[in-house]
Design a protein around this motif. Structure first.
Motif, PDB file in Angstrom:
ATOM      1  N   ASN B 108      54.998  60.644  53.358  1.00 12.50           N
ATOM      2  CA  ASN B 108      55.814  59.620  53.993  1.00 12.50           C
ATOM      3  C   ASN B 108      55.348  59.328  55.406  1.00 12.50           C
ATOM      4  O   ASN B 108      55.378  58.182  55.852  1.00 12.50           O
ATOM      5  N   LEU B 109      54.937  60.378  56.103  1.00 15.23           N
ATOM      6  CA  LEU B 109      54.422  60.164  57.454  1.00 15.23           C
ATOM      7  C   LEU B 109      53.180  59.279  57.401  1.00 15.23           C
ATOM      8  O   LEU B 109      53.005  58.385  58.231  1.00 15.23           O
ATOM      9  N   ILE B 261      54.852  58.083  68.545  1.00 16.24           N
ATOM     10  CA  ILE B 261      56.205  57.699  68.104  1.00 16.24           C
ATOM     11  C   ILE B 261      56.340  57.942  66.604  1.00 16.24           C
ATOM     12  O   ILE B 261      57.332  58.488  66.124  1.00 16.24           O
ATOM     13  N   ALA B 262      55.296  57.566  65.860  1.00 19.99           N
ATOM     14  CA  ALA B 262      55.363  57.703  64.399  1.00 19.99           C
ATOM     15  C   ALA B 262      55.451  59.170  63.992  1.00 19.99           C
ATOM     16  O   ALA B 262      56.262  59.540  63.149  1.00 19.99           O
ATOM     17  N   ALA B 310      49.126  69.456  65.087  1.00 20.76           N
ATOM     18  CA  ALA B 310      47.749  69.255  64.649  1.00 20.76           C
ATOM     19  C   ALA B 310      47.495  67.788  64.336  1.00 20.76           C
ATOM     20  O   ALA B 310      46.432  67.246  64.646  1.00 20.76           O
ATOM     21  N   THR B 311      48.501  67.128  63.737  1.00 21.46           N
ATOM     22  CA  THR B 311      48.346  65.705  63.432  1.00 21.46           C
ATOM     23  C   THR B 311      48.207  64.890  64.710  1.00 21.46           C
ATOM     24  O   THR B 311      47.365  63.998  64.802  1.00 21.46           O
ATOM     25  N   VAL B 312      49.057  65.212  65.683  1.00 21.87           N
ATOM     26  CA  VAL B 312      48.976  64.504  66.966  1.00 21.87           C
ATOM     27  C   VAL B 312      47.583  64.689  67.560  1.00 21.87           C
ATOM     28  O   VAL B 312      46.939  63.723  67.987  1.00 21.87           O
ATOM     29  N   LEU B 313      47.110  65.933  67.551  1.00 19.15           N
ATOM     30  CA  LEU B 313      45.792  66.198  68.133  1.00 19.15           C
ATOM     31  C   LEU B 313      44.698  65.467  67.359  1.00 19.15           C
ATOM     32  O   LEU B 313      43.762  64.937  67.948  1.00 19.15           O
ATOM     33  N   VAL B 317      42.691  63.346  69.975  1.00 14.94           N
ATOM     34  CA  VAL B 317      41.392  63.795  70.483  1.00 14.94           C
ATOM     35  C   VAL B 317      40.296  62.757  70.257  1.00 14.94           C
ATOM     36  O   VAL B 317      39.604  62.392  71.208  1.00 14.94           O
ATOM     37  N   PRO B 318      40.145  62.236  69.027  1.00 12.66           N
ATOM     38  CA  PRO B 318      39.105  61.206  68.849  1.00 12.66           C
ATOM     39  C   PRO B 318      39.344  59.982  69.722  1.00 12.66           C
ATOM     40  O   PRO B 318      38.400  59.440  70.299  1.00 12.66           O
ATOM     41  N   LEU B 319      40.614  59.582  69.859  1.00 12.99           N
ATOM     42  CA  LEU B 319      40.921  58.413  70.682  1.00 12.99           C
ATOM     43  C   LEU B 319      40.525  58.656  72.128  1.00 12.99           C
ATOM     44  O   LEU B 319      39.875  57.819  72.759  1.00 12.99           O
TER      45      LEU B 319
END
Lengths: 412, 331
Positions: B108-109, B261-262, B310-313, B317-319
């Motif tokens: 869902n995420l 936010i997501a 981990a998802t946030v990172l 990180v790539p961004l």
């Protein structure tokens, strides 16, 4: 030296101030009738010379209260008593923070006046650590007789009659089964169906002891089949609906029946309806001889000061006193947990509930509610609830649901 | 008299600006001119900023990074109702990955995050471009579009819950108007519920994205656009080849803000569907909350929180890397 004297004096004063008997009670009785009930307890305690410090945390099923309690316990200053129920009492017992209140139980003769099924929940390693406050019966079916009359059906006592009545109501263009599609409501429906399908013994084996063979047995699959059939009588807007809105559908005659615990009665009476005339309370199909209970209780936390310990025991016995049991339960819509409480002020539903509880506590058909955190610990109950919610909201087969249920019971 | 700025991080400038009434100090000496009280001033200049900032630095070290470390550690323990420090290795992660509900939440995420970012970008950018055409009442329109951002997600969720409820909102209204064939019941449809969250989220956030893009558009050098016009480029070409590429840094900021936010979205889903019907619109934040705080599974909840981190990172990180790389090459 002067300073030292002053400090010791202050310390003494502080100790003296602390020694005044006081109980601090964490609870989530914050809605109208509940708050009145809690105020009653406060009055009784104050009449016994014990100060009452309220620690009310609002929020439905006590989730916020539990979080506040954890913070207090971790900080090393737990309240005197907290509203905790079911197997959570055991979990807190394992943390080693609950107080032994056997003395109060002896004084109040709890063992003689409260069913053993209930007292077992209140004990940790054979010692009382909590006091039960009230009993809610969960396996009720609330019926609007006007709707039944319009559809030409009668109040059901078995699944066959239930589906017959439901078909007729549906044909009359009304919603047969009012339901709210929240996981705990799905679980409430599910446990009544299991109890009605398999009986109390099966219920205990499957949903309390989580016996793998029972969870995947044909009886369980049959329960899921019945549940699947019930889904077809629920309107599609039920997803996420609060239970009291579903009750309102029965009250307004938009729907015929609802499976819900006896707190639903509060909604009917608040709408000015009379039990037996404007609405009926019948045991969920096939569960007339059984009783699923949901019991609120106050667990007692370890306190050091002997004065406070005494106050704690006073609180415990005040909760089980017949006078408090009567007023509290009249306000809350539940029934007293002990025998010997005058019953003439209670309505017909509550009286039937009291009779059935007395009868089932002898036959062994008095069983803990799964949906209301009485049967298994919160983690397992949650995992089981997830499976039921998934079944209610997908095309999962009964066989797959039973397998998933067995897996959920094992993994947590 | 020149006053030393209080919050300047700079040390006292070496040969100071000539003080009024006094001749400039001897240039041959490296020492700054000595003024009564200026030693104290210099000291304050050097230390005050650090003193003022240190509480916030300590607070973020403890309450952000400290608690991240604590959560990471808890996710490796047997913690249940209360935190305990019995080491359990990666057992909680194994249990997490074994839970079907976690995968529902993660999927869902993916759906929500992907669509939310995509639609916010698309709608926000197009609104910004349209508003950038020097139309009349631009200020009022900008305020109207930006306004949803002023609402909290709880309010957005509750409002859209009523709008999308088939028995109450849009569908009922259409039926009342006579369009009885109209159906829009995504909110109560387990397969579609997550998309209603996307709708509400996009409604709330695209105005904000528009404002960011609008600011970016206003920063684009007019002379380049004029030059392109002189060369005969059409307006769409100018946007496609010049304006939008030069909005790159804005895209990065928007992506950063929207993706976090997501990933941490909780209140919107809670108010709109509460993760339902069933668990069909569950997201990791709700999963984490329920398992840690209502189901007494602190270790498992911590493990899921670490997966969210981990998802946030993984997004961040790539961004950040691309962004700094872009800056180094002068873009």
């Amino acid at each position: 030296m002067k300073l030292k004297a002053l400090v010791s004096l202050l310390a003494l004063a502080g100790a003296a101030a602390q020694a005044a008997p006081q109980v601090e009670v964490l609870h989530y009785w914050t809605s109208g009738g509940e708050a009145r009930s809690a105020a009653e307890l406060k009055k009784i305690m104050e009449s016994k010379g014990v100060a009452w410090k309220d620690f009310a945390v609002a929020g439905g099923a006590g989730e916020n209260a539990a979080t506040a309690l954890k913070a207090r316990v971790m900080a090393g200053s737990p309240p005197t008593a907290a509203q905790i129920k079911g197997p959570s009492i055991q979990e807190w017992g394992q943390e080693g923070v609950l107080a032994n209140i056997d003395q109060a139980a002896v004084e109040g003769k709890w063992d003689a006046s409260v069913p053993a099924v209930v007292t077992n929940v209140m004990k940790y390693k054979g010692h009382y650590v909590a006091v039960p406050v009230n009993v809610h019966r969960v396996n009720w079916l609330w019926v609007n007789p006007a709707v039944l009359a319009k559809a030409g059906a009668k109040a059901p006592t078995s699944f066959a009659e239930f589906f017959d009545a439901a078909d007729k109501i549906k044909k009359a263009g009304l919603v047969a089964l009012a339901h709210g599609g929240q996981p705990w409501q799905d679980a409430t429906l599910f446990e009544s169906v299991v109890l009605g399908t398999g009986g109390a013994e099966f219920y205990k084996k499957a949903l309390v002891q989580l016996d793998q063979a029972s969870l995947t047995s044909p009886t369980m699959i049959k329960s899921f089949e019945t549940l699947a059939r019930m889904k077809t009588y629920i309107d599609k807007d039920a997803a996420g609906r609060d239970w009291n809105l579903a009750t309102a559908m029965v009250i307004n005659g938009k729907a015929g029946m609802q499976f819900m615990g006896d707190w639903a009665k509060g909604e009917f009476t608040a709408a000015g309806k009379v039990p037996g005339k404007d609405f009926l309370c019948v045991a969920a199909p096939g569960t007339d001889k059984a009783f699923t209970f949901n019991i609120d209780s106050l667990a007692m936390f370890k306190v050091k000061d002997p004065e406070q310990q005494k106050a704690q025991l006073t609180l415990a016995n005040a909760v089980l006193s017949p006078a408090f049991q009567e007023t509290f339960n009249l306000n809350k819509g539940s029934i007293p947990v002990r025998t010997g409480v005058p019953r003439d002020k209670f309505d017909s539903c509550a009286q039937k509930s009291m009779d059935d509880m007395a009868a089932t506590s002898k036959t062994g058909a008095l069983v803990p509610s799964l949906a209301h955190g009485m049967a298994v610990n919160t983690a397992k109950a949650g995992a089981i609830q997830d499976v039921i919610a998934r079944f209610m909201n997908s095309n999962m087969t009964p066989q797959a649901a039973a397998q998933a249920l067995a897996k959920a019971a094992k993994t947590m | 008299m020149s006053v030393t700025p209080l919050f300047s991080a700079r040390r006292p400038r070496a040969p100071a600006a000539p003080v009024a009434g006094k001749p400039a100090a001897n240039d041959s000496s490296a020492k700054p001119p000595v003024r009564p009280g200026s030693r104290l001033g210099a000291l304050a200049d050097a230390w005050l900023p650090r003193l003022v900032l240190s509480p916030t630095i300590i607070a973020s070290l403890v309450f952000v990074y400290g608690f991240i470390a604590l959560t990471a550690y808890l996710s490796l323990t047997e913690s249940r109702m209360m935190p305990n420090f019995e080491f359990a290795g990666f057992g909680q992660y194994e249990r997490l990955f074994d839970l079907e509900r976690w995968w529902v939440a993660a999927a869902n995420l993916g759906i929500f995050g992907g669509l939310f970012i995509l639609f916010c970008l698309a709608i926000g950018l197009s609104m910004a471009i349209l508003l950038d055409q020097r139309i009349r009442h631009e200020g009022a329109l900008r305020a109207i579009y930006l306004y949803p951002m002023a609402l909290s997600f709880i309010v957005t969720g509750a409002a859209w819950k009523w709008i999308l409820n088939p028995g109450l909102g849009l569908e009922k209204m259409m039926h009342d108007w006579g369009f009885t064939n109209f159906t829009f019941d995504w909110l109560v449809d387990p397969d579609m519920a997550i998309y209603t969250v996307v709708i509400a989220g996009v409604w709330q956030s695209s105005g904000f994205v528009m404002a960011l893009f609008l600011a970016g558009l206003r920063g684009v050098d007019d002379s380049i656009i004029k030059a392109a016009m002189v060369d005969g480029a059409s307006l769409p070409t100018i946007y496609r080849r010049i304006v939008i590429p030069s909005l790159r840094p804005v895209f990065f900021s928007v992506l950063l803000v929207l993706s976090h936010i997501a990933i941490k979205s909780f209140d919107l889903v809670m108010a709109l569907t509460a993760g339902g019907p069933g668990t069909s619109s569950d997201v990791p934040a709700i999963f984490m909350y329920q398992f840690s705080f209502t189901r007494g599974q602190l270790g498992l909840g911590a493990a899921s929180a670490m997966m969210m981190l981990a998802t946030v990172l993984a997004v961040l990180v790539p961004l950040m890397y691309l962004e700094t790389k872009g800056a180094r090459h002068g873009r």
